[in-house]
Design a protein around this motif. Structure first.
Motif, PDB file in Angstrom:
ATOM      1  N   MET A   1       1.099  -0.747  -0.093  1.00 38.80           N
ATOM      2  CA  MET A   1       0.115   0.578   0.348  1.00 38.80           C
ATOM      3  C   MET A   1       0.313   1.413   0.179  1.00 38.80           C
ATOM      4  O   MET A   1       0.711   2.669  -0.846  1.00 38.80           O
ATOM      5  CB  MET A   1      -0.986  -0.140   0.985  1.00 38.80           C
ATOM      6  CG  MET A   1      -1.794  -0.725   0.818  1.00 38.80           C
ATOM      7  SD  MET A   1      -2.959  -0.238  -0.534  1.00 38.80           S
ATOM      8  CE  MET A   1      -4.901  -0.653  -0.304  1.00 38.80           C
ATOM      9  N   ASP A   2       1.973   1.422   0.817  1.00 39.59           N
ATOM     10  CA  ASP A   2       2.338   2.501   0.830  1.00 39.59           C
ATOM     11  C   ASP A   2       3.308   2.883  -0.836  1.00 39.59           C
ATOM     12  O   ASP A   2       3.525   3.936  -0.925  1.00 39.59           O
ATOM     13  CB  ASP A   2       3.621   2.403   1.790  1.00 39.59           C
ATOM     14  CG  ASP A   2       3.472   2.166   3.340  1.00 39.59           C
ATOM     15  OD1 ASP A   2       2.607   2.797   3.431  1.00 39.59           O
ATOM     16  OD2 ASP A   2       3.824   1.530   4.167  1.00 39.59           O
ATOM     17  N   ALA A   3       3.616   1.586  -0.923  1.00 38.95           N
ATOM     18  CA  ALA A   3       4.397   1.822  -2.512  1.00 38.95           C
ATOM     19  C   ALA A   3       3.105   2.287  -3.532  1.00 38.95           C
ATOM     20  O   ALA A   3       3.316   3.833  -4.025  1.00 38.95           O
ATOM     21  CB  ALA A   3       4.610   0.396  -3.071  1.00 38.95           C
ATOM     22  N   LEU A   4       1.495   1.852  -3.663  1.00 38.56           N
ATOM     23  CA  LEU A   4       0.726   2.696  -4.137  1.00 38.56           C
ATOM     24  C   LEU A   4       0.620   4.075  -4.102  1.00 38.56           C
ATOM     25  O   LEU A   4       0.615   5.015  -4.785  1.00 38.56           O
ATOM     26  CB  LEU A   4      -0.281   1.691  -4.092  1.00 38.56           C
ATOM     27  CG  LEU A   4      -1.895   1.855  -4.778  1.00 38.56           C
ATOM     28  CD1 LEU A   4      -1.790   2.571  -6.589  1.00 38.56           C
ATOM     29  CD2 LEU A   4      -2.984   1.299  -4.313  1.00 38.56           C
ATOM     30  N   ALA A   5       0.800   4.076  -2.803  1.00 36.66           N
ATOM     31  CA  ALA A   5       0.816   6.022  -2.105  1.00 36.66           C
ATOM     32  C   ALA A   5       1.544   7.076  -2.306  1.00 36.66           C
ATOM     33  O   ALA A   5       1.255   8.057  -3.029  1.00 36.66           O
ATOM     34  CB  ALA A   5       0.400   6.116  -0.299  1.00 36.66           C
ATOM     35  N   ARG A   6       2.782   6.045  -2.283  1.00 36.30           N
ATOM     36  CA  ARG A   6       3.929   6.919  -3.411  1.00 36.30           C
ATOM     37  C   ARG A   6       3.816   7.458  -5.059  1.00 36.30           C
ATOM     38  O   ARG A   6       4.018   8.436  -5.313  1.00 36.30           O
ATOM     39  CB  ARG A   6       4.893   6.328  -3.253  1.00 36.30           C
ATOM     40  CG  ARG A   6       5.266   6.469  -1.363  1.00 36.30           C
ATOM     41  CD  ARG A   6       6.855   5.940  -1.082  1.00 36.30           C
ATOM     42  NE  ARG A   6       7.440   4.710  -1.214  1.00 36.30           N
ATOM     43  CZ  ARG A   6       6.897   4.074  -0.448  1.00 36.30           C
ATOM     44  NH1 ARG A   6       6.524   3.995   0.599  1.00 36.30           N
ATOM     45  NH2 ARG A   6       7.764   2.326  -1.083  1.00 36.30           N
ATOM     46  N   THR A  71      -3.358  -7.214   5.721  1.00 39.54           N
ATOM     47  CA  THR A  71      -3.538  -8.017   5.453  1.00 39.54           C
ATOM     48  C   THR A  71      -5.169  -8.251   5.250  1.00 39.54           C
ATOM     49  O   THR A  71      -5.848  -9.418   5.411  1.00 39.54           O
ATOM     50  CB  THR A  71      -2.990  -9.283   7.091  1.00 39.54           C
ATOM     51  OG1 THR A  71      -4.517  -8.694   8.008  1.00 39.54           O
ATOM     52  CG2 THR A  71      -2.172  -9.080   6.939  1.00 39.54           C
ATOM     53  N   TRP A  72      -5.772  -7.026   5.432  1.00 44.95           N
ATOM     54  CA  TRP A  72      -7.824  -7.582   5.051  1.00 44.95           C
ATOM     55  C   TRP A  72      -7.451  -8.079   3.860  1.00 44.95           C
ATOM     56  O   TRP A  72      -8.957  -8.633   3.895  1.00 44.95           O
ATOM     57  CB  TRP A  72      -8.252  -5.934   4.865  1.00 44.95           C
ATOM     58  CG  TRP A  72      -7.805  -4.887   4.610  1.00 44.95           C
ATOM     59  CD1 TRP A  72      -6.695  -3.576   4.188  1.00 44.95           C
ATOM     60  CD2 TRP A  72      -8.220  -4.404   3.179  1.00 44.95           C
ATOM     61  NE1 TRP A  72      -6.931  -2.977   3.023  1.00 44.95           N
ATOM     62  CE2 TRP A  72      -7.465  -3.401   2.439  1.00 44.95           C
ATOM     63  CE3 TRP A  72      -9.109  -5.319   2.241  1.00 44.95           C
ATOM     64  CZ2 TRP A  72      -7.645  -2.893   1.151  1.00 44.95           C
ATOM     65  CZ3 TRP A  72      -9.281  -4.678   1.109  1.00 44.95           C
ATOM     66  CH2 TRP A  72      -9.101  -3.500   0.568  1.00 44.95           C
ATOM     67  N   PRO A  73      -7.144  -7.624   2.745  1.00 44.27           N
ATOM     68  CA  PRO A  73      -7.584  -8.455   1.250  1.00 44.27           C
ATOM     69  C   PRO A  73      -7.659  -9.715   1.620  1.00 44.27           C
ATOM     70  O   PRO A  73      -8.486 -10.258   1.156  1.00 44.27           O
ATOM     71  CB  PRO A  73      -6.371  -7.980   0.468  1.00 44.27           C
ATOM     72  CG  PRO A  73      -5.924  -6.926   0.796  1.00 44.27           C
ATOM     73  CD  PRO A  73      -6.293  -7.151   2.277  1.00 44.27           C
ATOM     74  N   ASP A  74      -6.168  -9.982   2.453  1.00 41.26           N
ATOM     75  CA  ASP A  74      -6.363 -11.713   2.607  1.00 41.26           C
ATOM     76  C   ASP A  74      -7.964 -12.105   3.851  1.00 41.26           C
ATOM     77  O   ASP A  74      -8.326 -13.192   3.612  1.00 41.26           O
ATOM     78  CB  ASP A  74      -5.972 -12.530   3.187  1.00 41.26           C
ATOM     79  CG  ASP A  74      -4.276 -12.649   2.267  1.00 41.26           C
ATOM     80  OD1 ASP A  74      -4.285 -12.080   1.077  1.00 41.26           O
ATOM     81  OD2 ASP A  74      -3.170 -12.157   2.625  1.00 41.26           O
ATOM     82  N   LEU A  79     -13.915 -14.505   4.349  1.00 45.80           N
ATOM     83  CA  LEU A  79     -14.465 -13.979   4.673  1.00 45.80           C
ATOM     84  C   LEU A  79     -16.119 -14.745   4.598  1.00 45.80           C
ATOM     85  O   LEU A  79     -16.381 -15.849   5.442  1.00 45.80           O
ATOM     86  CB  LEU A  79     -15.069 -12.378   5.354  1.00 45.80           C
ATOM     87  CG  LEU A  79     -15.710 -12.513   6.329  1.00 45.80           C
ATOM     88  CD1 LEU A  79     -15.348 -12.487   7.941  1.00 45.80           C
ATOM     89  CD2 LEU A  79     -16.139 -10.603   5.962  1.00 45.80           C
ATOM     90  N   GLY A  80     -16.052 -15.061   3.045  1.00 45.74           N
ATOM     91  CA  GLY A  80     -17.515 -15.620   2.698  1.00 45.74           C
ATOM     92  C   GLY A  80     -17.573 -17.278   2.831  1.00 45.74           C
ATOM     93  O   GLY A  80     -18.394 -17.251   3.483  1.00 45.74           O
ATOM     94  N   GLU A  81     -16.193 -17.237   2.703  1.00 43.18           N
ATOM     95  CA  GLU A  81     -15.988 -19.239   3.079  1.00 43.18           C
ATOM     96  C   GLU A  81     -16.417 -19.645   4.032  1.00 43.18           C
ATOM     97  O   GLU A  81     -16.588 -20.127   4.588  1.00 43.18           O
ATOM     98  CB  GLU A  81     -14.905 -19.810   2.725  1.00 43.18           C
ATOM     99  CG  GLU A  81     -14.650 -18.992   0.663  1.00 43.18           C
ATOM    100  CD  GLU A  81     -15.394 -20.324   0.035  1.00 43.18           C
ATOM    101  OE1 GLU A  81     -15.415 -20.988   0.181  1.00 43.18           O
ATOM    102  OE2 GLU A  81     -16.218 -19.903  -0.983  1.00 43.18           O
ATOM    103  N   ALA A  82     -15.657 -18.587   5.798  1.00 43.77           N
ATOM    104  CA  ALA A  82     -15.801 -18.659   6.679  1.00 43.77           C
ATOM    105  C   ALA A  82     -17.202 -19.217   6.562  1.00 43.77           C
ATOM    106  O   ALA A  82     -17.457 -19.396   7.566  1.00 43.77           O
ATOM    107  CB  ALA A  82     -15.018 -17.964   8.153  1.00 43.77           C
TER     108      ALA A  82
END
Length: 89
Positions: A1-6, A71-74, A79-82
């Motif tokens: 994310m930092d790379a994208l923000a930069r 880690t939110w994408p993972d 979440l749906g599977e759980a």
């Protein structure tokens, strides 16, 4: 994310503002419908399905684990599977 923000920050400010304006034009409701949109969104958050998913991300660290955002994408990805298995990760 930092790379994208930069990377985004490296663009000309005027170009970023123009891109944001275009996104807002197609993704935000007209101002006279904004309250309706917020009300609908708030109502959707009360649905049992939404409450289940909100509970799942809270259990996984939302609002209390500093690493959650890394880690939110993972976390959201499974979440749906759980939910289908009947219990969180």
């Amino acid at each position: 994310m930092d790379a994208l923000a930069r990377r985004i920050a490296s663009f000309d400010r005027r170009a970023i503002a123009a891109a944001k304006g275009l996104v807002n034009q197609v993704s935000l409701p007209p101002t006279d419908r904004l309250l309706d949109a917020f009300t609908s969104f708030g109502a959707a958050l009360t649905w049992p399905e939404a409450q289940h998913r909100i509970g799942g991300v809270l259990e996984r660290g939302l609002q209390r684990d500093a690493n959650f955002e890394k880690t939110w994408p993972d976390i959201l990805g499974d979440l749906g599977e759980a939910g289908k298995r009947g219990s969180p990760r």
